[in-house]
Design an enzyme around this catalytic site. Structure first.
Site, PDB file in Angstrom:
ATOM      1  CD  GLU A   8      -2.712  -1.407   2.561  1.00 50.34           C
ATOM      2  OE1 GLU A   8      -4.016  -1.841   2.319  1.00 50.34           O
ATOM      3  OE2 GLU A   8      -2.237  -0.871   3.422  1.00 50.34           O
ATOM      4  CB  CYS A  56       3.270   7.715   2.974  1.00 45.21           C
ATOM      5  SG  CYS A  56       3.793   6.296   4.311  1.00 45.21           S
ATOM      6  CB  CYS A  86       7.354  -5.133   8.330  1.00 39.24           C
ATOM      7  SG  CYS A  86       8.735  -3.873   8.778  1.00 39.24           S
ATOM      8  CB  CYS A 145       7.037  -2.109  15.739  1.00 39.61           C
ATOM      9  SG  CYS A 145       8.555  -1.947  15.148  1.00 39.61           S
ATOM     10  CB  CYS A 175       3.445  -1.457  13.518  1.00 35.05           C
ATOM     11  SG  CYS A 175       3.503  -1.163  11.793  1.00 35.05           S
ATOM     12  CD  GLU A 198      13.713  -0.177   8.942  1.00 32.01           C
ATOM     13  OE1 GLU A 198      13.072   0.100   9.617  1.00 32.01           O
ATOM     14  OE2 GLU A 198      14.855   0.429   8.214  1.00 32.01           O
ATOM     15  CG  LEU A 247      14.028   7.216  20.320  1.00 32.30           C
ATOM     16  CD1 LEU A 247      15.018   6.152  20.170  1.00 32.30           C
ATOM     17  CD2 LEU A 247      14.429   8.541  20.934  1.00 32.30           C
ATOM     18  CG  ASN A 306      -3.053   6.263  13.343  1.00 26.74           C
ATOM     19  OD1 ASN A 306      -3.583   7.146  13.589  1.00 26.74           O
ATOM     20  ND2 ASN A 306      -1.817   6.299  12.946  1.00 26.74           N
ATOM     21  CB  CYS A 358       1.419   6.165  11.212  1.00 27.25           C
ATOM     22  SG  CYS A 358       2.646   7.627  10.518  1.00 27.25           S
TER      23      CYS A 358
HETATM   24  N1  SAH Z   1      10.055   0.617   9.388  1.00 26.25           N
HETATM   25  C1  SAH Z   1      10.146   2.235   9.253  1.00 26.25           C
HETATM   26  C2  SAH Z   1       9.014   2.680   8.518  1.00 26.25           C
HETATM   27  C3  SAH Z   1       7.532   2.283   8.636  1.00 26.25           C
HETATM   28  S1  SAH Z   1       6.568   2.640  10.016  1.00 26.25           S
HETATM   29  C4  SAH Z   1      10.155   2.905  10.928  1.00 26.25           C
HETATM   30  O1  SAH Z   1       9.916   1.969  11.555  1.00 26.25           O
HETATM   31  O2  SAH Z   1      10.402   3.947  10.842  1.00 26.25           O
HETATM   32  C5  SAH Z   1       6.336   4.522  10.107  1.00 26.25           C
HETATM   33  C6  SAH Z   1       6.129   5.154  11.393  1.00 26.25           C
HETATM   34  O3  SAH Z   1       4.721   4.778  11.669  1.00 26.25           O
HETATM   35  C7  SAH Z   1       7.023   4.712  12.368  1.00 26.25           C
HETATM   36  O4  SAH Z   1       7.599   5.767  12.993  1.00 26.25           O
HETATM   37  C8  SAH Z   1       6.202   3.667  13.262  1.00 26.25           C
HETATM   38  O5  SAH Z   1       6.887   3.601  14.398  1.00 26.25           O
HETATM   39  C9  SAH Z   1       4.832   4.461  13.325  1.00 26.25           C
HETATM   40  N2  SAH Z   1       3.844   3.756  13.370  1.00 26.25           N
HETATM   41  C10 SAH Z   1       3.703   2.216  13.432  1.00 26.25           C
HETATM   42  N3  SAH Z   1       2.698   1.744  14.048  1.00 26.25           N
HETATM   43  C11 SAH Z   1       1.664   2.955  14.295  1.00 26.25           C
HETATM   44  C12 SAH Z   1       0.458   3.030  14.844  1.00 26.25           C
HETATM   45  N4  SAH Z   1      -0.187   2.150  15.111  1.00 26.25           N
HETATM   46  N5  SAH Z   1       0.226   4.346  15.192  1.00 26.25           N
HETATM   47  C13 SAH Z   1       1.037   5.360  14.815  1.00 26.25           C
HETATM   48  N6  SAH Z   1       2.477   5.148  14.439  1.00 26.25           N
HETATM   49  C14 SAH Z   1       2.482   4.033  14.056  1.00 26.25           C
END
Ligand code: SAH
Length: 346
Positions: A94, A107, A114, A118, A121, A166, A221, A296, A339
């Site tokens: 997506e 984006c 992935c 995390c 996510c 990633e 972070l 989110n 996100c």
């Molecule tokens: N893997 C990369 C890029 C993808 S995630 C990374 O980790 O930066 C893009 C952003 O969305 C990251 O900052 C991630 O931590 C954040 N993210 C992931 N799940 C989320 C959620 N449920 N709500 C808000 N931000 C989220």
């Protein structure tokens, strides 16, 4: 037969020129075809109108153009658009168009699924199927650029690698895609308008610094305390904060580009004073700013956005320490485009 044909966009310009010379044609033909493939975005050989029919036929015999296809486009109430993009092998990723007052941001995804885990996510719940090829990343950008022109009367202005995957676990292809995006033979975009967002892979951050890349770096972070970070981003056990910190110091020393920390504040996880204090300390290692992003929710309800009082505490304490902080609202939530929500639900 078909699967023996090579993906023509895996070839460099020099390789394309060599191909034509090998066929007894002029090397220059390679330049023309290259332009069709990249800056003109041809989907078929027949689109290449200044190339003779015989030559097109020859190309057809040797190569395929593996173009992505936007399978489904969803529009949010706030103007955000989400594309479900089908790849040549049927897999789906997506990408999202985020319109704002003075800019349109794409984006884009870098992997199918992935590599990381995390816990907050939605993409992490999908297995990593494969890395995207440079052209598959580039095509997502072109598709969004076209949509931006069509629906918002302006070209795409910014790109963030914050879709699925990633980016630093698909480093070579992401860099090749960025080369194409920024080259005059591709989209000619400024690298300063591109942000690569990573969960923090120290070795790759150093490699990027050594290669003196010109795009910007964002690091997800979410906590500057190892124990907390490992509990929400388990790979932090392998790449602990001291290694990350060292890589970021190296990045800044080489590039002089400040770092953005993406940070979600969750109820009961990182919403205490000690969490902010650790973040402030971490921000002092290299010039940086903090983006507080709204959480989110993904389906299981395990994580909750912190109370506004906790967010305010973060803002006040960071500002008191002269650290730039912005609070970012989510976009496209109603279509699961925000996100961390990209999970091919459709
Ligand atoms: N893997 C990369 C890029 C993808 S995630 C990374 O980790 O930066 C893009 C952003 O969305 C990251 O900052 C991630 O931590 C954040 N993210 C992931 N799940 C989320 C959620 N449920 N709500 C808000 N931000 C989220």
């Amino acid at each position: 037969m078909n699967n023996k044909k090579k993906d023509i966009r895996a070839l460099t310009k020099a390789q394309l020129r060599e191909f034509f010379v090998g066929e007894g044609d002029k090397a220059f033909r390679g330049n023309q075809v290259y332009e069709w493939l990249w800056s003109k975005g041809a989907h078929t050989f027949d689109d290449m109108t200044n190339i003779s029919k015989d030559t097109r036929q020859k190309l057809q015999e040797h190569f395929v153009i593996n173009h992505i296809k936007v399978d489904r486009m969803q529009k949010s109430e706030d103007g955000t658009i989400k594309n479900a993009v089908r790849l040549h092998d049927g897999l789906i990723v997506e990408s999202v168009l985020i319109p704002a007052k003075n800019r349109t941001t794409a984006c884009v995804s870098s992997q199918v699924g992935c590599s990381l885990d995390c816990r907050f996510c939605a993409t992490a719940k999908l297995k990593r199927m494969r890395n995207l090829n440079p052209d598959e990343i580039y095509d997502q950008v072109v598709a969004i650029d076209n949509e931006s022109r069509l629906y918002h009367n302006r070209p795409l202005s910014n790109i963030v690698f914050m879709g699925m995957g990633e980016p630093l676990m698909n480093y070579n292809n992401v860099l090749k895609a960025i080369d194409k995006i920024t080259s005059p033979e591709g989209l000619g975009m400024s690298p300063k308008r591109i942000v690569v967002s990573t969960s923090g892979v120290p070795k790759m951050i150093k490699k990027m610094a050594d290669e003196e890349v010109k795009f910007k770096l964002a690091v997800s972070l979410h906590s500057a305390i190892d124990e907390v970070r490992t509990s929400i981003m388990p790979f932090n056990a392998t790449f602990p904060l001291t290694d990350l910190r060292e890589a970021l110091e190296y990045w800044y020393a080489k590039t002089k580009n400040r770092i953005t920390y993406e940070y979600v504040v969750w109820d009961g996880i990182n919403d205490k004073r000690k969490d902010v204090e650790a973040l402030i300390k971490f921000c002092k290692f290299a010039p940086s700013k903090v983006n507080l992003i709204e959480y989110n929710p993904i389906d299981d309800g395990e994580f909750q956005q912190a109370h506004s009082s906790a967010i305010n505490m973060y803002v006040d304490m960071l500002e008191a320490n002269n650290i730039t902080v912005t609070v970012r609202r989510s976009r496209g939530k109603d279509i699961d485009a925000a996100c961390g929500q990209l999970a091919n639900k459709s």
